[in-house]
Enzyme design. Structure first.
Site, PDB file in Angstrom:
ATOM      1  CB  CYS A   1      67.039   8.094  29.320  1.00 35.49           C
ATOM      2  SG  CYS A   1      65.402   8.442  28.665  1.00 35.49           S
TER       3      CYS A   1
ATOM      4  CE  LYS B   1      73.741  20.895 -15.492  1.00 36.53           C
ATOM      5  NZ  LYS B   1      74.488  21.041 -14.239  1.00 36.53           N
TER       6      LYS B   1
ATOM      7  CB  CYS C   1      64.317   6.602  25.635  1.00 38.35           C
ATOM      8  SG  CYS C   1      65.837   7.432  25.131  1.00 38.35           S
TER       9      CYS C   1
ATOM     10  CB  CYS D   1      66.855  11.860  27.542  1.00 41.21           C
ATOM     11  SG  CYS D   1      67.543  10.621  26.432  1.00 41.21           S
TER      12      CYS D   1
ATOM     13  CG  ASP E   1      77.960  17.550  -9.775  1.00 40.22           C
ATOM     14  OD1 ASP E   1      77.471  18.689  -9.665  1.00 40.22           O
ATOM     15  OD2 ASP E   1      77.705  16.615  -9.000  1.00 40.22           O
TER      16      ASP E   1
ATOM     17  CE  LYS F   1      71.161  18.994 -13.309  1.00 41.84           C
ATOM     18  NZ  LYS F   1      70.519  19.347 -12.069  1.00 41.84           N
TER      19      LYS F   1
ATOM     20  CD  GLU G   1      79.550  21.490 -24.834  1.00 37.76           C
ATOM     21  OE1 GLU G   1      80.429  21.840 -24.028  1.00 37.76           O
ATOM     22  OE2 GLU G   1      78.823  22.286 -25.432  1.00 37.76           O
TER      23      GLU G   1
ATOM     24  CE1 TYR H   1      79.999  25.976 -19.334  1.00 39.16           C
ATOM     25  CE2 TYR H   1      81.158  24.170 -18.273  1.00 39.16           C
ATOM     26  CZ  TYR H   1      80.334  25.268 -18.193  1.00 39.16           C
ATOM     27  OH  TYR H   1      79.834  25.654 -16.975  1.00 39.16           O
TER      28      TYR H   1
ATOM     29  CB  CYS I   1      63.156  10.296  24.414  1.00 37.50           C
ATOM     30  SG  CYS I   1      63.711  10.450  26.129  1.00 37.50           S
TER      31      CYS I   1
HETATM   32 ZN   LIG Z   1      65.727   9.278  26.436  1.00 37.81          ZN
END
Ligand SMILES: [Zn+2]
Length: 665
Positions: free
Chosen positions: A403, A111, A400, A423, A113, A306, A109, A218, A418
């Site tokens: 910043c 499966k 970064c 920042c 979800d 699966k 059958e 089922y 960073c």
């Molecule tokens: Zn930063």
């Protein structure tokens, strides 16, 4: 015909039409006619409140707000299935069974979800729907399940019946739901299963009605009572009773048949109107099933194959970097949108700098992405053979992206940080985290709103959240803000000051302190003051905290800017204490339940067992009826046990009872 007779007739007719429409896909009346009869029934019922019936077709479309979900003990455990992921594992599973039972057949059958659900009927009426829960105890979600039109409210069989199956959200409902969420600027659901689970556990039944769930049955729990001796007969019997059974099952007598069913199903999977994540292979004959039995978790006579994670090809349009609240830099793949495993994917994680190098990823590469179930999609590999002149390198930055300060990567770590505490990206992420659902849970302060307030200079630190009310007039001068909306937001912010210490601790974003650890700390210390005064060894002595966390907590509180933040929050009126836990009676398995003791209890004695149960909030009754939630049967149990089995009421032996009591205490 009296009005009472007409009500009864309309209920019968509408139930019949609903089954024709939703189960048999063969309606005999038009939608218009159905709606007309439903309206007639609604107005007659309004005139005759004394004829109320919870199973009336009108009750499927009325929104109710519930107080909670009651816990229910399953008459027979709701097991989940073991998994196999390839042909060899599956073959050895079925071969083992064929060795013992050469004439065994297997029923294959889909499966589905979704989420497993048990439905109970008594005297031909739908009485209850219960989730799987932990398999032993589930939750009563009857009112939400009632909104699923394909589930019959009346059946022709009058004895007690329990059938089980999967509640799921059809793909079309899921797409409509996410389109709506998007238009309302609400978070999207990751997949239909999450959406279905959230819907079933929503206290407002109006939500379930709108979201249009469906169900396939089922499993016939007490089918033997009705002359059912195999899975094949169970599926046929349920279909005959007008339960919605998916017709795509197949009886297989050798491995080639089983495998070709799996292959056919796999190739059809994307075209189905609902999600499946595999195929269930179940030994057909019940007498063989019983001989094989179960392990602690799963039956030995059935298994789930699966499907492998789905992989699809798409194009890597760009790589963007985000700065987390700890300063960690995460690269993200921006993808040409593509459908995979039930979800439209346009982004995937790339984890870190090394991953990009390892896969030799270039912008505009064709790439393979993979997605399985709930897991965040990831890029699996690039397809360098498909490169054209538009492909170019991605340069990992030295600074970064937000910043501009130098990025730091420690020698043994894969992650780049960073380290600038000011920042703006880090500050924004920490404010978002502070407001989030598991932290201070401030309604209306989602990531988009916080980003806007931060971007417009209204909130530059966590403290500023509680100073937002000072900017009322300025805020109202911006487009999109109304008096009413702002009042609501400010009230939610004010309300959050009362949150318990555990949420505040989690919200502060101390490294190594997740929601669970925050709860443990808050319970142990009771106040922020006591926690801040604790030294490292005291912290490390707490169960489940450990040395690494202890060091991180201590160092957080040793930093003067963190101490200042806590002082300001306190001055602004934020609660710094954990309320004393109240005993939650409703959480007890036995509270409010009617329990019957029968037979000889050898270890505890009946009067002591009665007292123990009453202390746990149960009502101990002398006779078994439909109202009984549980029967505890000792040795030589007689007619009460027989009656319990007759009524399909859960029965525990003494050992099980003692084990559960020990668990509660
Ligand atoms: Zn930063």
């Amino acid at each position: 015909m009296s009005e009472q007779e007409r009500i009864e007739e309309l209920r019968r007719l509408l139930e019949k039409y609903a089954i024709e429409y939703y189960v048999d896909d063969n309606p005999s009346v038009s939608d218009f006619e159905y709606d007309r009869l439903l309206e007639e029934l609604q107005s007659l019922e309004a005139k005759h409140p004394e004829l109320y019936d919870s199973n009336s077709p009108t009750q499927r479309i009325i929104g109710k707000v519930l107080n909670g979900f009651e816990k229910v003990i399953h008459a027979q455990r709701m097991l989940s299935l073991g998994d196999v992921f390839n042909k060899e594992e599956l073959k050895s599973f079925v071969d083992k069974i064929w060795k013992d039972f050469p004439d065994a057949a297997f029923i294959c059958e889909y499966k589905f979800d979704g989420l497993a659900m048990a439905l109970m009927y008594e005297e031909g009426r739908f009485v209850r729907a219960v989730t799987r829960g932990d398999g032993e105890v589930g939750e009563d979600v009857t009112e939400n399940v009632r909104t699923i039109h394909s589930i019959p409210m009346q059946i022709d069989e009058h004895g007690p019946i329990e059938v089980r199956g999967e509640v799921y959200m059809p793909k079309a409902s899921f797409e409509a739901l996410n389109a709506l969420q998007e238009s309302l600027h609400l978070p999207l659901f990751a997949n239909p299963r999450n959406a279905a689970a959230g819907t079933i556990r929503n206290l407002d039944t109006g939500i379930a009605r709108k979201r249009r769930l469906d169900m396939y049955l089922y499993y016939f729990q007490n089918g033997e009572r009705y002359g059912v001796h195999s899975q094949k007969e169970a599926l046929e019997a349920m279909a005959k009773m007008h339960f919605r059974v998916n017709p795509s099952w197949r009886e297989c007598h050798n491995f080639e048949e089983i495998w070709s069913f799996i292959e056919e199903t796999g190739s059809k999977r994307n075209e189905l109107p609902f999600e499946i994540d595999g195929v269930v292979i179940k030994l057909n004959q019940f007498n063989y099933q019983q001989q094989l039995g179960t392990t602690a978790k799963a039956p030995k006579y059935a298994i789930a194959y699966k499907f492998p994670a789905q992989e699809v090809e798409t194009k890597l349009l760009d790589i963007t970097l985000t700065v987390g609240r700890t300063g960690k830099i995460t690269p993200n793949a921006v993808l040409e949108p593509v459908r995979v495993a039930g979800t439209l994917v346009s982004a995937a994680t790339l984890h870190n700098e090394d991953r990009i190098k390892q896969y030799d990823l270039k912008i505009n590469d064709r790439v393979i992405i993979r997605k399985a179930g709930d897991i965040i999609p990831e890029v699996v590999k690039a397809l360098p053979e498909k490169r054209d002149e538009h492909v170019h390198d991605f340069i990992w930055p030295k600074d970064c992206p937000v910043c501009g300060s130098k990025l730091v990567r420690l020698p043994d770590e894969a992650d780049t940080y960073c380290v600038n505490p000011d920042c703006p990206a880090r500050i924004l992420e920490s404010i978002i985290h502070f407001c989030s659902r598991d932290a201070m849970d401030i309604d209306g302060m989602g990531s988009k709103k916080v980003a806007w307030l931060h971007g417009h200079g209204f909130i530059n630190s966590i403290e500023d959240i509680y100073r937002l009310h000072e900017h009322r007039d300025q805020l109202l001068s911006h487009k999109g803000w109304s008096d009413k909306g702002l009042d609501k937001l400010l009230a939610a912010i004010e309300q959050s000051k009362k949150q318990p210490l555990s949420r505040l601790l989690f919200g502060l974003g101390i490294r190594q302190v997740g929601a669970k650890a925050a709860g443990i700390l808050a319970k142990d210390f009771g106040t922020m003051e006591a926690l801040m005064a604790a030294d490292e060894s005291r912290l490390a002595s707490i169960n489940l905290i450990g040395e690494v966390s202890a060091r991180s907590i201590r160092s957080f509180f040793d930093q003067s800017e963190n101490r200042k933040l806590i002082e300001s929050l306190q001055a602004l009126g934020v609660n710094m204490e954990e309320p004393k836990a109240e005993v939650e009676v409703t959480d007890s398995l036995f509270a409010g339940k009617t329990v019957v003791l029968t037979g000889t209890l050898t270890q505890m004695g009946r009067s002591q067992a009665k007292k123990v149960l009453e202390d746990l909030g149960a009502n101990v009754s002398g006779s078994v009826s439909k109202k009984t939630d549980l029967v505890i049967a000792g040795e030589k149990a007689g007619s009460k046990l027989a009656k319990a089995n007759e009524l399909n009421i859960p029965v525990w032996d003494e050992e099980r009872f003692l084990r559960e009591v020990a668990n509660r205490e």
